[in-house]
Design a protein around this motif. Sequence first.
Motif, PDB file in Angstrom:
ATOM      1  N   ASP A 110     -27.213  29.559  44.061  1.00  0.00           N
ATOM      2  CA  ASP A 110     -26.961  28.111  44.098  1.00  0.00           C
ATOM      3  C   ASP A 110     -26.029  27.734  45.246  1.00  0.00           C
ATOM      4  OD1 ASP A 110     -28.587  27.699  41.963  1.00  0.00           O
ATOM      5  OD2 ASP A 110     -26.993  27.515  40.477  1.00  0.00           O
ATOM      6  N   ASN A 111     -24.998  28.565  45.474  1.00  0.00           N
ATOM      7  CA  ASN A 111     -24.064  28.265  46.566  1.00  0.00           C
ATOM      8  C   ASN A 111     -24.767  28.303  47.919  1.00  0.00           C
ATOM      9  OD1 ASN A 111     -21.906  27.876  44.862  1.00  0.00           O
ATOM     10  ND2 ASN A 111     -21.127  29.962  45.041  1.00  0.00           N
ATOM     11  N   LYS A 114     -26.928  25.290  48.170  1.00  0.00           N
ATOM     12  CA  LYS A 114     -26.110  24.084  48.323  1.00  0.00           C
ATOM     13  C   LYS A 114     -25.665  23.907  49.772  1.00  0.00           C
ATOM     14  CE  LYS A 114     -21.872  21.888  46.667  1.00  0.00           C
ATOM     15  NZ  LYS A 114     -20.643  22.055  45.859  1.00  0.00           N
ATOM     16  N   GLN A 115     -25.202  25.003  50.386  1.00  0.00           N
ATOM     17  CA  GLN A 115     -24.722  24.927  51.764  1.00  0.00           C
ATOM     18  C   GLN A 115     -25.868  24.587  52.728  1.00  0.00           C
ATOM     19  OE1 GLN A 115     -22.848  28.738  52.223  1.00  0.00           O
ATOM     20  NE2 GLN A 115     -21.110  28.205  50.924  1.00  0.00           N
ATOM     21  N   SER A 117     -28.585  22.975  51.821  1.00  0.00           N
ATOM     22  CA  SER A 117     -28.984  21.606  51.495  1.00  0.00           C
ATOM     23  C   SER A 117     -28.071  20.578  52.156  1.00  0.00           C
ATOM     24  CB  SER A 117     -28.983  21.418  49.971  1.00  0.00           C
ATOM     25  OG  SER A 117     -29.309  20.104  49.630  1.00  0.00           O
ATOM     26  N   GLU A 118     -26.777  20.888  52.199  1.00  0.00           N
ATOM     27  CA  GLU A 118     -25.825  19.954  52.804  1.00  0.00           C
ATOM     28  C   GLU A 118     -26.135  19.751  54.294  1.00  0.00           C
ATOM     29  OE1 GLU A 118     -22.076  21.721  51.902  1.00  0.00           O
ATOM     30  OE2 GLU A 118     -21.977  20.860  49.877  1.00  0.00           O
ATOM     31  N   THR A 121     -29.433  17.842  54.592  1.00  0.00           N
ATOM     32  CA  THR A 121     -29.269  16.420  54.261  1.00  0.00           C
ATOM     33  C   THR A 121     -28.683  15.642  55.435  1.00  0.00           C
ATOM     34  OG1 THR A 121     -28.963  16.938  51.914  1.00  0.00           O
ATOM     35  CG2 THR A 121     -28.140  14.804  52.672  1.00  0.00           C
TER      36      THR A 121
END
Length: 719
Positions: A110-111, A114-115, A117-118, A121
Amino acid sequence: MKLNIDLKNCYGISELKYCFDFTNSSCYAIYAPNGFMKTSLSKTFDDYAKGRESSDLIFTDRTSLRKITDDADISLTPESIFVIEPYNQEFSSEQSSLLLVNNAIKTQYDNALKQISEKQTTLFAKLKQLSGLTGRTLTPEIELLKTFGATSIADLLESLEQKISESAPSKLADLIYSEIFNEKTVALLESGVIKDQLEEYIQRYNDLVLKSDVLSKQFNHYSAGAVNKQLADNGFFAAKHTINLNTKNGKKEISSAEELTKKIDDERQKIFTDKELAGKFDAIDKKIQNIELRKFREYLFENQELLPELKNFRQLQKNIWIAYLVDQKELFDQFLAQYKAGKVTIEAAVKQAQEERTDWERVVAIFNKRFFVPFKMSVSNQEDVILKGKKPSIAFKFSDGEVEIDVPRDSLLKVLSQGEKRALYILNILFEIQSRKKQGLMTTLLVDDIADSFDYKNKYAIIEYLKDIVNSGGFNCIFLSHNFDFYRSVSGRLSLKQEFKLTVTKTGRKLKLSPEKYQNNPFLFWKKKLNEPSYCISAISFVRNLAEYCGNKHDYSTLTSLLHIKTNTYTITLNDLCEIYKRVLIDKNNLVLTPPNKTVFELLCEESEKIIDEDDNHLELEMKIVLSIAIRLLAEQHMIKRINNQDFVDNITKNQTISLLKKYKESTLGTSEEIDTLEQVNLITPENIHLNSFMYEPILDMGSSHLKALYAEVKALAC
């Protein structure tokens, strides 16, 4: 913790109050004869857990009350109650995916996501601005995938890395993608409606470009503008550098961005003010007069240099996206660096997830060890469940002992036996139990005859599971059963004390839960009280069996005369019975039955009348046996008297009641009502009288009022 229930008119429960005190035991076992309350209580608790109202389905006008509270009189939360039905083929634990989750692996995964994805985005926020694609259904992500025929945004961007690094900034980045390409414009370009007009326009445009002092087919308006922008942005002219343009009048030196811009604009103006080119544009314009394409037409008018590019509009789409990414190269590079670093972590997590031995598999392994079934279960998408939170996709393999084959669940259910289907249901229940344990959710567990219809081997497997649940903590359990043998087994295996072993009694419509009287084996209880009439009489069938097993034919014969009408039935005294008990039960040498000269038959009749006269509708086991013996002896007494053939009676060696009834009916000796009564005697009493320590459930389940009514009918026959 204490659990208080207060129920009125909930299905078959007219009134029931009880406090389950789990302070010293996390488990209660309740024996409920058929028709008393078992299913009703289960249904009421299930309603509570699922947020439904409970009611009386028959007497719908009765007001229902349902209170389930703790010791502080606070209502339990619905999610803290879980009801296990006897069988529900469709049940599937909604929380079983929790058993497949390894939090450490998922956290790493997930981490990393997330990184990535950031960064993604941030990049796509800019692409939205540039492209004008700000809707929910039409986004830069969707359009990029469609344009390049890809399935993964991250993989696509990684594949474009070299192209982006080699490409120079382009004026194409100034174009608004959504103004050029949408469903209507793409349909127009694909249809070929303006194909001829475009080719004519492009031919004239190229002719004009060839005549230009500055431009060429390779160095068009976009290229020239991009070069000018790059030179200006990088301080080329500010550093006092100049460039030379090869014009028809010789070299022309350019010393500023403004001068170059003016030169390019002048060349552009010459081309687009050409009358013949303008005519070609008008021909195109006439083809796109549709109101839905108005914005597209207007955009083309302002950006006529686009028209030559539209001949290969698919390539133009790609070029625009490349231009956007080059324009946002810094954000693109940041995303790509994060993606490459995170991909290593993600791939390692996926590999570990595929190899992970999960709680789910441990549940299946224990199940396979305890149950023998012809199928195996696995999760075909384990890594997606662990890493992406998807619902498990269960795969089944069926084996006939020689071949193993994959089968869908519906096909599997068609070939499994009822016991095997129930075993599969149990497995799904275990997933739910294990999931609740993993969450640390304190649960009140109501188990409604989970072992019903299982053979003994699998019943004991289930009891082992129940024992595991009780010992695990996190559960306050109430086990309901109408099967006394299972109730007794559960109580014994869990070492329940008397106050936690309950039976249901009914007075009128009111139900009551009371500690079970006998504590495992009724006969052991009765042995201590043989000098009391009801226990003395009810023990006859037990001791008769023991005498038979020990080869004591004389005592066996005498005791048989107390269960069937024989020539000596009316003369056997309590002293005779006492001596038999002493011989068979060697620990009862000091037993005394008084008065010794009273006949057992006389005592039986007296005790039966006392039972009949009692107001309490509930009869304990020994009372039911007393009535059953009395009913059969009175029935046989009536039939023997009517048949009036002692030789026939004396020659009966087995199944005496059946033989007498057969003769009675053949001789047409009774009315249809009398025969119906005698048929009931023959149907009900044999199992009630010929019982042993392993078989007394039938009489426990029998309603007390039924036995009392039958006694009254048979007594009327004998008079």
